[in-house]
Scaffold this active site. Structure first.
Site, short mmCIF file in Angstrom:
data_model
loop_
_atom_site.label_atom_id
_atom_site.label_comp_id
_atom_site.label_asym_id
_atom_site.label_seq_id
_atom_site.Cartn_x
_atom_site.Cartn_y
_atom_site.Cartn_z
N LYS A 173 0.87 -1.19 0.00
CA LYS A 173 0.00 0.00 0.00
C LYS A 173 0.89 1.23 0.00
O LYS A 173 2.03 1.16 0.48
CB LYS A 173 -0.86 0.02 1.26
CG LYS A 173 -2.10 0.88 1.14
CD LYS A 173 -3.23 0.10 0.51
CE LYS A 173 -4.39 0.98 0.15
NZ LYS A 173 -5.57 0.17 -0.26
N ASP A 194 -7.03 4.18 -4.56
CA ASP A 194 -7.70 4.06 -3.26
C ASP A 194 -8.30 5.46 -3.01
O ASP A 194 -8.53 6.19 -3.99
CB ASP A 194 -6.70 3.65 -2.15
CG ASP A 194 -7.38 3.21 -0.86
OD1 ASP A 194 -7.82 2.05 -0.77
OD2 ASP A 194 -7.50 4.03 0.08
#
Ligand code: NDP
Ligand code: 2IT
Length: 444
Positions: A124, A164
């Site tokens: 991430k 995201d």
């Protein structure tokens, strides 16, 4: 090695990282019977190893705004675990982004990606840059600067970022352009690309659709469905938009959407026309959810969350910890029978305990929102073979993956004594594949 010792070790080693602690504790606590049954996991210190990122990069992102001022943001990429494939996971651009949030997201991503059955490790990244109120040119200059460092750490077989919060099609385009300029390579290094240049059909829809597919499977176990149900959804971004569309298609009444300013309540349910308005408002005009009150019949509740309204099903699709213990009690008192998490870790531990005590359906994030990354995996597969599959084909594969994740959760929860607890089932099923793969590959 006890699970509690491992949790304590992680907490002491990563002081102050409260979101990361929360995610690790939630997973490790459900692994107790797995660790008992598999002494090799203790011997190999798997819990300790899996909670330490393989690599975490931080970098400076300087960029010039439209007034000629120089701004500096932080850039991050956490390459958490590559046991079952290249690091894979989104980029988040939001003012709250820090190492704790990215480590919680990266850690969850390891197990989520494992559940999809596709060969993807966990990662991430992102920045504390806030795209809200920035011009397209400012966003582009920021993305160019961000990729000017990130490019040396990623690659189609190394690390494949995606979107995201705050990173959608526009940002992926700017990032891809700069990657290509720096490397002179057109390759599958990002997912969520536009269809014209290598993106997959259904990737924009995938997280929201997948969440509704997962919830449908849960309801089906009691012969129930979305038809005629009242659904409250939080957020009004990518995940919320397509969760709403699919729920409406299945005959449900979607009564709320929200953003960080507040919630709109539509007692009679969003119509297709209302939904079209929200799509234009959020994706083209980049406006605020309150502006819906100018366009159709709804009430705006400033600074309020959607959970106080009567609903059969709640789909939290905004951000972490958006349903606390009090919100969960409100949902339960108002007759909620299912919560499926489109967002990552939207329910606090107190909220999860309340759902489990009330024995309602609870679809945890790493299972219920895995459709997004699964379809990213399908995008990579299409890029590798140089083909674009039809909408029907991708949607069918997404649907199959969600049905299979649902079965994996049920099977693992039964096998380890957590029958009816999808959260424990998802943690266990996701973990075992990664743990076994780590052991196969030695000590690293
Ligand atoms: P978007 O940026 O498209 O939308 C985010 C939405 O959530 C916006 O409505 C935003 O409101 C709201 N929101 C964000 N932060 C907050 C906050 N702190 N308080 C209140 N509202 C907030 O993001 P996505 O829809 O892509 O992501 C939503 C969630 O889904 C995240 O948890 C993400 O990690 C998760 N997810 C996303 C996937 C994807 O493929 N995109 C895949 C799997 C999970 P505002 O505009 O006011 O900030
Ligand atoms: O949280 C997530 O799973 C995502 N933001 C999607 C990641 C991806 O690589 O598609």
């Amino acid at each position: 090695m006890s699970v509690n010792e491992a949790i304590e070790w992680v907490e002491n080693r990563n002081p102050g990282e409260k979101e990361f602690h929360q995610a690790v504790r939630e997973v490790f606590e459900s692994l107790e019977p797995v660790i008992k049954k598999h002494p090799e996991y203790s011997k190999q210190k798997i819990l300790y190893r899996i909670a330490e990122p393989e690599r975490a990069i931080t970098f400076r992102v300087p960029w010039e705004d439209d007034n000629g001022n120089v701004n500096i943001n932080k850039g991050f990429r956490v390459e958490f675990n590559s046991a079952i494939g290249p690091y894979k996971g989104g980029l988040r651009f939001h003012s709250s982004v820090n190492m704790s949030i990215l480590k919680f997201l990266g850690f969850e991503q390891i197990l989520k990606n494992s559940l999809t059955t596709l060969p993807m490790g966990g990662g991430k990244g992102g920045s504390d840059f806030d795209p809200k109120g920035k011009s397209d040119s400012e966003v582009r200059r920021f993305c160019v600067s961000f990729m000017s460092e990130l490019f040396r750490h990623i690659g189609p077989n190394t690390d494949v970022p995606a979107g995201d919060i705050g990173v959608g099609g526009r940002e992926i385009g700017f990032l891809y352009g700069q990657y290509k300029k720096l490397t002179n390579r057109f390759e599958s290094v990002l997912t969520g690309k536009n269809f014209n240049w290598g993106g997959s059909l259904i990737r924009p829809e995938a997280t929201g659709y997948g969440c509704v597919y997962f919830c449908t499977e849960m309801l089906k176990t009691k012969g129930d469905s979305f038809k005629g149900k009242t659904v409250s959804i939080s957020g009004s971004g990518n995940v919320a938009q397509y969760a709403a569309e699919k729920a409406i298609q299945l005959g449900a009444k979607v009564i709320t959407l929200s953003d960080s300013d507040g919630t709109i309540h539509v007692p009679s349910g969003l119509t297709k026309q209302n939904w079209d308005f929200v799509m234009e408002l959020k994706n083209v005009k980049r406006g605020r959810i309150e502006e819906c009150t100018d366009a159709f019949d709804c009430e705006f509740h400033k600074n309020e969350k959607p959970w106080k309204f009567d609903a059969d099903i709640a789909l939290p699709c905004a951000t972490q910890n958006e349903i606390d213990g009090k919100d969960a009690k409100m949902l339960l008192n108002n007759g909620c029978i299912a919560v499926a998490e489109g967002a990552n870790m939207p329910s606090t531990p107190e909220a999860i305990n309340a759902y489990l005590a009330a024995k309602i359906f609870f679809g945890p994030a790493k299972a219920a929102n895995a459709g997004g990354v699964a379809t990213s995996g399908l995008e990579m597969a299409q890029n590798h073979v140089g083909l674009s599959w039809s909408r029907e084909e991708v949607d069918k594969q997404l649907h199959n993956i969600m049905v299979n994740i649902h079965s994996s959760c049920i099977n693992a929860s039964k096998k380890y004594g957590f029958e009816g607890n999808y959260a424990a089932g998802a943690n266990i099923a996701g973990f075992i594949k990664v743990a076994d793969s780590m052991i196969d590959q030695g000590i690293w």
